[in-house]
Design a protein around this motif. Sequence first.
Motif, PDB file in Angstrom:
ATOM      1  N   GLU A   9       0.749  -1.390  -0.058  1.00 53.46           N
ATOM      2  CA  GLU A   9       0.109   0.002  -0.178  1.00 53.46           C
ATOM      3  C   GLU A   9       0.764   1.226   0.125  1.00 53.46           C
ATOM      4  O   GLU A   9       0.410   2.364  -0.541  1.00 53.46           O
ATOM      5  CB  GLU A   9      -0.860  -0.042   1.190  1.00 53.46           C
ATOM      6  CG  GLU A   9      -2.074  -0.963   1.345  1.00 53.46           C
ATOM      7  CD  GLU A   9      -2.880  -1.099   2.554  1.00 53.46           C
ATOM      8  OE1 GLU A   9      -4.180  -1.002   2.293  1.00 53.46           O
ATOM      9  OE2 GLU A   9      -2.091  -0.809   3.606  1.00 53.46           O
ATOM     10  N   THR A  10       1.893   1.205   0.639  1.00 49.86           N
ATOM     11  CA  THR A  10       2.744   2.505   0.618  1.00 49.86           C
ATOM     12  C   THR A  10       3.805   2.403  -0.152  1.00 49.86           C
ATOM     13  O   THR A  10       4.356   3.477  -0.686  1.00 49.86           O
ATOM     14  CB  THR A  10       3.307   2.693   1.951  1.00 49.86           C
ATOM     15  OG1 THR A  10       2.010   2.935   3.103  1.00 49.86           O
ATOM     16  CG2 THR A  10       4.097   4.009   2.413  1.00 49.86           C
ATOM     17  N   ASN A  30       3.481   1.369  -3.073  1.00 50.94           N
ATOM     18  CA  ASN A  30       2.455   1.389  -4.403  1.00 50.94           C
ATOM     19  C   ASN A  30       3.065   0.499  -5.528  1.00 50.94           C
ATOM     20  O   ASN A  30       3.135   0.766  -6.699  1.00 50.94           O
ATOM     21  CB  ASN A  30       2.661   3.134  -4.810  1.00 50.94           C
ATOM     22  CG  ASN A  30       2.087   3.941  -3.949  1.00 50.94           C
ATOM     23  OD1 ASN A  30       1.088   3.612  -3.347  1.00 50.94           O
ATOM     24  ND2 ASN A  30       2.880   4.858  -3.639  1.00 50.94           N
ATOM     25  N   VAL A  79       1.982   1.066  -9.421  1.00 48.49           N
ATOM     26  CA  VAL A  79       0.694   1.305  -9.737  1.00 48.49           C
ATOM     27  C   VAL A  79       0.323   2.692  -8.925  1.00 48.49           C
ATOM     28  O   VAL A  79       1.183   3.170  -8.425  1.00 48.49           O
ATOM     29  CB  VAL A  79      -0.143   0.348  -9.205  1.00 48.49           C
ATOM     30  CG1 VAL A  79       0.020  -0.893 -10.380  1.00 48.49           C
ATOM     31  CG2 VAL A  79      -0.264  -0.122  -7.929  1.00 48.49           C
ATOM     32  N   ASP A  80      -0.894   3.007  -9.105  1.00 50.59           N
ATOM     33  CA  ASP A  80      -1.399   4.538  -8.462  1.00 50.59           C
ATOM     34  C   ASP A  80      -1.321   4.241  -6.755  1.00 50.59           C
ATOM     35  O   ASP A  80      -1.074   2.984  -6.145  1.00 50.59           O
ATOM     36  CB  ASP A  80      -2.617   4.916  -8.965  1.00 50.59           C
ATOM     37  CG  ASP A  80      -2.342   5.424 -10.454  1.00 50.59           C
ATOM     38  OD1 ASP A  80      -1.078   5.813 -10.646  1.00 50.59           O
ATOM     39  OD2 ASP A  80      -3.350   5.400 -11.095  1.00 50.59           O
ATOM     40  N   GLN A  81      -1.564   5.511  -6.141  1.00 50.45           N
ATOM     41  CA  GLN A  81      -1.203   5.423  -4.894  1.00 50.45           C
ATOM     42  C   GLN A  81      -2.350   4.271  -4.048  1.00 50.45           C
ATOM     43  O   GLN A  81      -3.408   4.330  -4.244  1.00 50.45           O
ATOM     44  CB  GLN A  81      -1.700   6.838  -4.155  1.00 50.45           C
ATOM     45  CG  GLN A  81      -0.786   7.898  -4.623  1.00 50.45           C
ATOM     46  CD  GLN A  81       0.612   7.735  -3.837  1.00 50.45           C
ATOM     47  OE1 GLN A  81       0.659   7.546  -2.751  1.00 50.45           O
ATOM     48  NE2 GLN A  81       1.703   7.683  -4.620  1.00 50.45           N
ATOM     49  N   ARG A  82      -1.819   3.654  -3.135  1.00 47.71           N
ATOM     50  CA  ARG A  82      -2.237   2.757  -2.013  1.00 47.71           C
ATOM     51  C   ARG A  82      -3.050   1.613  -2.926  1.00 47.71           C
ATOM     52  O   ARG A  82      -4.272   1.518  -2.809  1.00 47.71           O
ATOM     53  CB  ARG A  82      -3.205   3.472  -1.302  1.00 47.71           C
ATOM     54  CG  ARG A  82      -3.649   2.721   0.166  1.00 47.71           C
ATOM     55  CD  ARG A  82      -3.933   3.883   1.287  1.00 47.71           C
ATOM     56  NE  ARG A  82      -4.654   3.056   2.175  1.00 47.71           N
ATOM     57  CZ  ARG A  82      -3.904   2.421   3.241  1.00 47.71           C
ATOM     58  NH1 ARG A  82      -2.443   2.881   3.320  1.00 47.71           N
ATOM     59  NH2 ARG A  82      -4.464   1.846   4.320  1.00 47.71           N
ATOM     60  N   ILE A 122      -6.150   5.339  -2.727  1.00 45.55           N
ATOM     61  CA  ILE A 122      -6.014   6.843  -2.671  1.00 45.55           C
ATOM     62  C   ILE A 122      -5.944   7.489  -4.394  1.00 45.55           C
ATOM     63  O   ILE A 122      -6.425   8.553  -4.721  1.00 45.55           O
ATOM     64  CB  ILE A 122      -4.969   7.134  -2.050  1.00 45.55           C
ATOM     65  CG1 ILE A 122      -5.172   6.453  -0.562  1.00 45.55           C
ATOM     66  CG2 ILE A 122      -4.433   8.734  -2.139  1.00 45.55           C
ATOM     67  CD1 ILE A 122      -6.178   7.471   0.097  1.00 45.55           C
ATOM     68  N   GLY A 123      -5.365   6.597  -5.136  1.00 53.18           N
ATOM     69  CA  GLY A 123      -5.070   6.976  -6.510  1.00 53.18           C
ATOM     70  C   GLY A 123      -6.541   7.032  -7.127  1.00 53.18           C
ATOM     71  O   GLY A 123      -6.503   7.764  -8.234  1.00 53.18           O
ATOM     72  N   ASP A 128     -12.196  12.868  -4.226  1.00 51.98           N
ATOM     73  CA  ASP A 128     -11.601  12.241  -3.102  1.00 51.98           C
ATOM     74  C   ASP A 128     -11.898  11.025  -2.379  1.00 51.98           C
ATOM     75  O   ASP A 128     -11.495  10.502  -1.903  1.00 51.98           O
ATOM     76  CB  ASP A 128     -11.244  13.459  -2.041  1.00 51.98           C
ATOM     77  CG  ASP A 128     -10.718  14.426  -2.628  1.00 51.98           C
ATOM     78  OD1 ASP A 128      -9.700  14.253  -3.661  1.00 51.98           O
ATOM     79  OD2 ASP A 128     -10.329  15.543  -2.034  1.00 51.98           O
ATOM     80  N   GLN A 156     -12.740   5.792  -3.797  1.00 50.69           N
ATOM     81  CA  GLN A 156     -11.690   4.947  -3.278  1.00 50.69           C
ATOM     82  C   GLN A 156     -11.757   3.255  -3.752  1.00 50.69           C
ATOM     83  O   GLN A 156     -12.209   2.823  -2.904  1.00 50.69           O
ATOM     84  CB  GLN A 156     -11.235   5.315  -1.902  1.00 50.69           C
ATOM     85  CG  GLN A 156     -11.006   6.763  -1.548  1.00 50.69           C
ATOM     86  CD  GLN A 156     -10.589   7.098  -0.167  1.00 50.69           C
ATOM     87  OE1 GLN A 156     -10.777   6.242   0.709  1.00 50.69           O
ATOM     88  NE2 GLN A 156     -10.508   8.354   0.207  1.00 50.69           N
ATOM     89  N   ARG A 194       8.574  11.198   2.822  1.00 56.00           N
ATOM     90  CA  ARG A 194       7.584  10.468   1.791  1.00 56.00           C
ATOM     91  C   ARG A 194       7.582  11.174   0.563  1.00 56.00           C
ATOM     92  O   ARG A 194       7.301  10.619  -0.480  1.00 56.00           O
ATOM     93  CB  ARG A 194       6.517   9.997   2.484  1.00 56.00           C
ATOM     94  CG  ARG A 194       6.756   8.673   3.466  1.00 56.00           C
ATOM     95  CD  ARG A 194       6.930   7.398   2.736  1.00 56.00           C
ATOM     96  NE  ARG A 194       6.106   7.139   1.982  1.00 56.00           N
ATOM     97  CZ  ARG A 194       6.104   6.618   0.553  1.00 56.00           C
ATOM     98  NH1 ARG A 194       7.260   6.612   0.045  1.00 56.00           N
ATOM     99  NH2 ARG A 194       5.197   6.343  -0.211  1.00 56.00           N
ATOM    100  N   ARG A 212       8.627   8.049  -8.936  1.00 49.74           N
ATOM    101  CA  ARG A 212       7.942   8.321 -10.174  1.00 49.74           C
ATOM    102  C   ARG A 212       8.922   9.019 -11.275  1.00 49.74           C
ATOM    103  O   ARG A 212       8.642   8.907 -12.378  1.00 49.74           O
ATOM    104  CB  ARG A 212       6.701   9.214  -9.710  1.00 49.74           C
ATOM    105  CG  ARG A 212       5.694   8.835  -8.618  1.00 49.74           C
ATOM    106  CD  ARG A 212       5.033   7.632  -9.219  1.00 49.74           C
ATOM    107  NE  ARG A 212       4.256   6.888  -8.369  1.00 49.74           N
ATOM    108  CZ  ARG A 212       3.352   5.826  -8.640  1.00 49.74           C
ATOM    109  NH1 ARG A 212       3.153   5.421  -9.620  1.00 49.74           N
ATOM    110  NH2 ARG A 212       2.806   5.342  -7.581  1.00 49.74           N
ATOM    111  N   GLU A 244       0.695  12.933  -6.354  1.00 44.80           N
ATOM    112  CA  GLU A 244      -0.317  12.741  -5.109  1.00 44.80           C
ATOM    113  C   GLU A 244       0.431  11.510  -4.152  1.00 44.80           C
ATOM    114  O   GLU A 244       1.197  10.576  -4.445  1.00 44.80           O
ATOM    115  CB  GLU A 244      -1.678  12.223  -5.367  1.00 44.80           C
ATOM    116  CG  GLU A 244      -1.915  11.088  -6.305  1.00 44.80           C
ATOM    117  CD  GLU A 244      -3.260  10.676  -6.496  1.00 44.80           C
ATOM    118  OE1 GLU A 244      -3.512   9.665  -6.938  1.00 44.80           O
ATOM    119  OE2 GLU A 244      -4.061  11.836  -6.543  1.00 44.80           O
ATOM    120  N   ALA A 300      -8.340  11.928   2.062  1.00 44.55           N
ATOM    121  CA  ALA A 300      -8.044  12.283   0.405  1.00 44.55           C
ATOM    122  C   ALA A 300      -6.582  12.367   0.346  1.00 44.55           C
ATOM    123  O   ALA A 300      -5.532  12.465   1.339  1.00 44.55           O
ATOM    124  CB  ALA A 300      -8.571  13.646   0.336  1.00 44.55           C
TER     125      ALA A 300
END
Lengths: 331, 419
Positions: A159-160, A162, A180-183, A202-203, A230, A233, B329, B337, B356, B363
């Motif tokens: 998750e952190t 990514n 991949v995208d966030q989380r 999150i992404g 936002d 999710q 972080r 990235r 992000e 969020a």
Amino acid sequence: MKTSTAYHCAAAFCLSILSVNQASAHWLYVSNEKDDTISIIDSETNEVINTLDVGERPRGVTISHDFTHLYICASDSDTVQVMRIADNRIVFELPSGEDPEQFALHPDNKHLYIANEDDAIATVVNIETRQVVAQIDVGVEPEGMAVSHDGRYAIVTSETSNMAHWIDTERQEIVANTLVDQRPRDAEFTLDDSELWVSSEIGGTVSIIDTESKEIKHTLNFEIPGISKDRIQPVGMELTTDGKLAFIALGPSNHVAVVDRSTLEVIEYVLVGRRVWHMVLTPEEDKLYTTNGVSGDVTVVDVASLKAEKTIKVGRYPWGVAVLPKEHIPQ
Amino acid sequence: MKVEHSTNIGRKEPAGAIAQRMGSWSLGQWIAGAAVLLLGSTNVLAQGALHVNILYVEQRIERPPVLSNLISWPEDAGLQGASLAIDDNNTTGKFLGQNYALESIVLEPGHLENEALEQIRQTLGAGPRLVVLNLPVELLKQVAALDEAQDDLLFNAQAPENTLRNADCSANLLHTVPSRGMLSDALAQFFTYRRWREVFLIEGNRDGDRAMATSVRRSLQKFGLPIVEDKMWIEDADMRRNASREVPVFTQARKYDVVLVADEDRDFSEFILYNTWLPRPVAGSAGLTPVGWSAVIEQWGAAQLQSRFGKLAMRDMTSRDYANWAAIRTIGEAVTRTESDDTQVLRDYILSSDFELAGFKGAPLSFRGWNGQLRQSIQLVHAHAVVASAPVEGFLHPVTELDTLGTDQAETLCEAFDF
């Protein structure tokens, strides 16, 4: 056990139903993270017929391929509990490493791949010998777990970090990592194993990854009128075996997205309970059951009409869900 | 002047944990990784190694004495958050051929500001650097203005001053700590939502209290909440003995919905609770408190960050730890990235709409392109629970609701950013 009386009554009731209408209903096992219980739902009546005490903070649940045992990640008890479906007894516990959150069972019905969230490792356990076969270093906060249908790859999402980590199940080693995208949360292979789907909470996206190249070939985005981006999710996913639809649980937006897999367009957003997390399709794939963490309930969605049909109150913070097909329900 | 200067700071860590970490760098994995062909943009494998050094700078401050015996600030607040983020970056980085190291300069309290500045100046002179700063506002402004700092990317993880996000902003300085304005806006939104409309404001006697009260007045005005009483605190009151006598008299007024206390060192505010003339909630520095982080946050996967931090630091994670964690972080995410450690490339990416970061606060986190402030939700907490999270539902914004907190683009006085 506090529910033993309830259980006997429920069991008697079920037996009488079974004798009349032989096993018309499946059972759904729902883990309640904050109650340390499992709720069993009968898919015919869509009511909770039993509540079982299990270890602390139960999250991931899955049923053995021979339908005799239910595996439960009891995260705060640092163990995977093995419950015999015939009598709802915890028959043994598996060494799981610390804080097991999710797992996936290899098609050989023998190896369980477990994400140890706090330790940035994945543990592979042999269920028969109850021994740890391997511990593999992965990224920060491993979460989602999947094993390809051909058994070749096990996937851990972290998750952190990514990433989706690709573990070769023969060597028990990471052979590739896909950013991949966030989380990233959930990972699912298509039935032919040609694609891996990974949701990023999150992404706000789902990455569709080509198994051959390990490259993202498409990214799904979501948009629900009137709901802030936002809050969209993506978490749990279910793919139909006919290859036509994908269901994506969108967490605090309280909706499940339905994706047409031929066009990769979202064709519907189904409103369910609050903070929808994980889901399971019935064996006929005519109904979808979603766990709604915040509202403490399970929503039944009809797959043909894509409408939410019923909400079933379960315990606090329902998390995982697994289905026991009717022909395997204990008599 | 006592200066602690070390590279790759050591931490209290059991030998096993270190062995395990070293084990995680095993050659076997790299070789296994290299065996797979077709390296692509998303399918990432260890390639050319990237070593990212991050500098942590802290000026320790002597806290004034406070009345309660229970209030204390951990000495390593900030540094432990930075260490955890380095660990997190490395766990990710090992799959990408990146590794991260922390170099720290910790300046003890009670020496001259120009000595500290000189020490920092020399360190920043050696080429472009990535730096996390835990400095009081005046020293921070001087550091950001140094010639040696113009090619650096600096993160402010401590100073909450609104002016740093406005007229005193600097193009090389980003802020991961929330501004006072973000915190006071969060309170004002919650008051509005709860219809606590009339506010009794108590301002403490120290500089921080004055700044906080100013920020609070502005927020209350912004959300249309009248201040019905606005009083300075009694400087020599002994609240431990006399709170039950002093406070009711001090808070005597005909009508108010909530008491808001500006007391950043938490000297007297804890003693206002339950002693007010009218039975009303207390908010601000005691009671309902707006924070960037707190041990009570467990939603949004935060429980995992809390437990990782607890294992490392053997204590709860503070807002300052979080601001340091978020800064490092941010660097890690941008390096991953962009596959670069160039400060300009990183800055451009961090300020772009592509950036992000999942920050365990709902969020995604991102940066305001017009003043370099990290967008983040603010939690309203008391000792053992989160009461609410701001932006509070219903406060809308055309771009992102997170921008309802603090200085928005249209009102900023910051001109250093091209946006």
